[in-house]
Design an enzyme around this catalytic site. Sequence first.
Site, short mmCIF file in Angstrom:
data_model
loop_
_atom_site.label_atom_id
_atom_site.label_comp_id
_atom_site.label_asym_id
_atom_site.label_seq_id
_atom_site.Cartn_x
_atom_site.Cartn_y
_atom_site.Cartn_z
N HIS A 85 0.79 -1.63 0.41
CA HIS A 85 0.00 0.11 -0.30
C HIS A 85 0.75 1.36 0.02
O HIS A 85 -0.07 2.44 -0.34
CB HIS A 85 -1.04 0.02 1.63
N ASP A 221 1.25 -7.63 2.45
CA ASP A 221 1.37 -6.56 2.30
C ASP A 221 2.53 -5.27 1.79
O ASP A 221 3.46 -5.61 2.85
CB ASP A 221 0.39 -5.67 3.38
N SER A 652 3.90 2.01 8.53
CA SER A 652 3.37 1.19 6.99
C SER A 652 5.19 1.13 6.95
O SER A 652 5.82 2.31 6.04
CB SER A 652 2.79 1.98 6.31
N1 ARG Z 1 -4.89 0.62 7.74
C1 ARG Z 1 -3.12 0.41 7.04
C2 ARG Z 1 -2.57 1.83 6.88
O1 ARG Z 1 -3.22 2.45 7.39
C3 ARG Z 1 -3.07 -0.34 5.73
C4 ARG Z 1 -3.76 0.53 4.55
C5 ARG Z 1 -3.84 -0.10 3.06
N2 ARG Z 1 -5.66 -0.68 2.78
C6 ARG Z 1 -6.28 -0.15 2.57
N3 ARG Z 1 -7.42 -1.25 2.48
N4 ARG Z 1 -6.43 1.30 2.19
O2 ARG Z 1 -2.24 2.18 6.45
N1 ASP Z 2 -1.56 1.40 7.84
C1 ASP Z 2 -0.78 2.62 8.65
C2 ASP Z 2 0.40 3.22 7.14
O1 ASP Z 2 0.12 3.22 6.27
C3 ASP Z 2 0.19 1.90 10.00
C4 ASP Z 2 -1.10 1.99 10.83
O2 ASP Z 2 -1.71 3.06 11.22
O3 ASP Z 2 -1.00 1.14 12.16
O4 ASP Z 2 0.98 3.87 7.91
#
Ligand code: ARG
Ligand code: ASP
Length: 717
Positions: A85, A221, A652
Amino acid sequence: MTNRILPTLTLLLISLFAHAGGGMWLPLLLENLNEEEMQAMGMEITAEDIYSINEGSLKDAIVHFGGFCTGEVVSDQGLVLTNHHCGFGAIQDHSTLENNYLQDGFWAMDGSEELPNPGLFVTFIVSIDDVTSQILAGVTDQMSEKERARTIQANTTALKLGGELGAFEEVLVKPFYEGNRYYAFRTKTYNDVRLVGAPPSSIGKFGADTDNWEWPRHTGDFSLFRIYTAPDGSPADYDEANVPMRPKRHLEVSTAGIDPGDFSMIFGFPGTTEQYLPAVAMEQRTEIINPIRIGMRDLSLAVIDSAMRADEQIRIDYASKQARIANAWKKWRGESQGVEAVGAVAHRRQMERDFAERLAAKPSAQEKYGALIPELNRLYTDRLELEKTRAYVGELNYNIDLFRLANILDAQFAIADNNGMDAFRQRSERLLTYLQGIYDGYSPAVDKKVARALLPEYYEKLPSQYQAAYALDQREFAGGYDELIDDLFDRSYLTRGDRVLDMLAADPEAFVETIRADRAFQFVRQLNRLNESRVVDVYNEYADRINGLQRTYMDGLLRFFPERRLYPDANGTLRVSYGKFEGFTGLEGNTYDYMTYLDGVMEKYVPGDYEFDVPERLIELHEERDYGPYATEVGKMPVCLLGSNHTTGGNSGSPALNGKGQLVGLNFDRTWQSTMSDVYYDPTICRNIMVDIRYILFLIDKFGQAPHLVEEMTLIN
Ligand code: ARG
Ligand code: ASP
């Protein structure tokens, strides 16, 4: 230290840790604050191995990836690992209906196939210094916030002028502990970063929105990039003649696996936390502001999701935008739930009572700290309506691309006004590239439906003294929102990307004039100007006073609670978090294991589903248990890992390291309710989610059939 005291000390430290809970620590302070505890928890290396100014250390392998994620160098040829991502934008940019790397994945078989990404960069931290005394020289408690800011600005400029910098080097000075301390970061940035590999989205984004922020998780990921330098090894902009970087340091990769309870460490660039928000502000955020934003995004996501399902091209074009909008939308819901479930607001009120109690024992401190908490309560309460307005307007500007475009141009035109047309002309080429990026895949039809969904919310939910009237002239739009929105979208140049780009390229001056007369441009500008005069200016006055009080409060916390190790809020700078690989017991009483397996992917598999489909080849590899050397002792393929490391957005792509400082995973998410750790870390349920390095190696080697990339790495078993 004799062996007899060691266990007692360990216990003591661990109980201290449980009490403090979480933490994102500055690498250069680990030796004093954390090393003992980290070693007691199972770390076998030293603080000096993690961060050293003189010797190469682990920090030399960590990069701020594009300014929004973390990455790490995993080979002596500049190979960088980060999340799928995080690389998503780059993968999307190289994807077409014919060569759909989002859908099919991408593996460069040699250097000539590695794909450049204009605008993408990685930044290393060369050194970190405490510069508090220089930056705060001449600052007094009596100064107004504006005077204070001016003094700090001048000191910062002087400090930067004082040092010599190489090409592509910079010094960033950042406030910590609400401005009670300052640290300077010397950075080195590399602008030639090429895409090397990515699994298909059905692996890299497996589970998509349904599984996002959830555990058990089964997402691969990750993506791979490579840093290129000039032939002499120095940082350089993209050039065909550039060569793979020879890094100072790369991480070793451990395939030995992990057991529950093992020490874990996350090293990266967490973006923002607000751990010291007063109870009143935490309550507003989770009970009022989050719900407003969530409501606005419910509406825009409904439009975007249905458009993506109906049209393959829109699905590619809107993939990244949709993910961005949905990610925060779901996070806010989890955060509000988590705060409510663990009673975080009440805990925070208790902390404020503790503060008052310690203060009561120090009569001489009354004058400085006595009125703090009541005053913060009053200011936050008085500011609430403005905060709500900001949420509504912010969501309009974020979700509606027409608004985003108008705002960008409005800001650019200010350059023409302030510095003259020549200055604007000079920047117009960059602006052109930037706008191209936005128009690439822009759908006026989808955008119009988003506007149709959101604008009425703004007009109907906000008290009228805070809103712009139907801008232009309300009487013109007797037909209501439909007529207004038709007018904005159908008569504006801004919805026609090719025209806008041609005009800008041909004649910047005429461009400025034409767009300034554009109806949509004027509407958005008027809405935002009115918002500025009615909301933003007053809001900022509150913000100044609140910031000043928050700083004093933080200063008080540091003074009155010397036994609590307080960590500075995340601010996009390099930090270390540590904890254990461990599962948890959820608030509803269910317990969760710390590891998931490929079997679980197959259990979630829904053929043809846009979130839970699985590539044919992965099914085959699973059926044949063809895992190469990457399976566990009992022959299972690990997929994701859970740990008690305090992380946030920006973490991330951060390396998950074992006690030896070797790479065992890649951080990418948190469990849903534990996203409350941005305002309150609860060690019993806050968990970060990582992808196991063995799954990554398996996917590169066996699934992607790119074993040369694994061979580049330093594997340790
Ligand atoms: N929750 C994770 C973060 O905040 C992964 C986000 C990427 N995935 C998504 N479906 N948007 O970055
Ligand atoms: N998914 C998040 C990021 O892109 C990490 C988090 O918020 O835990 O940095």
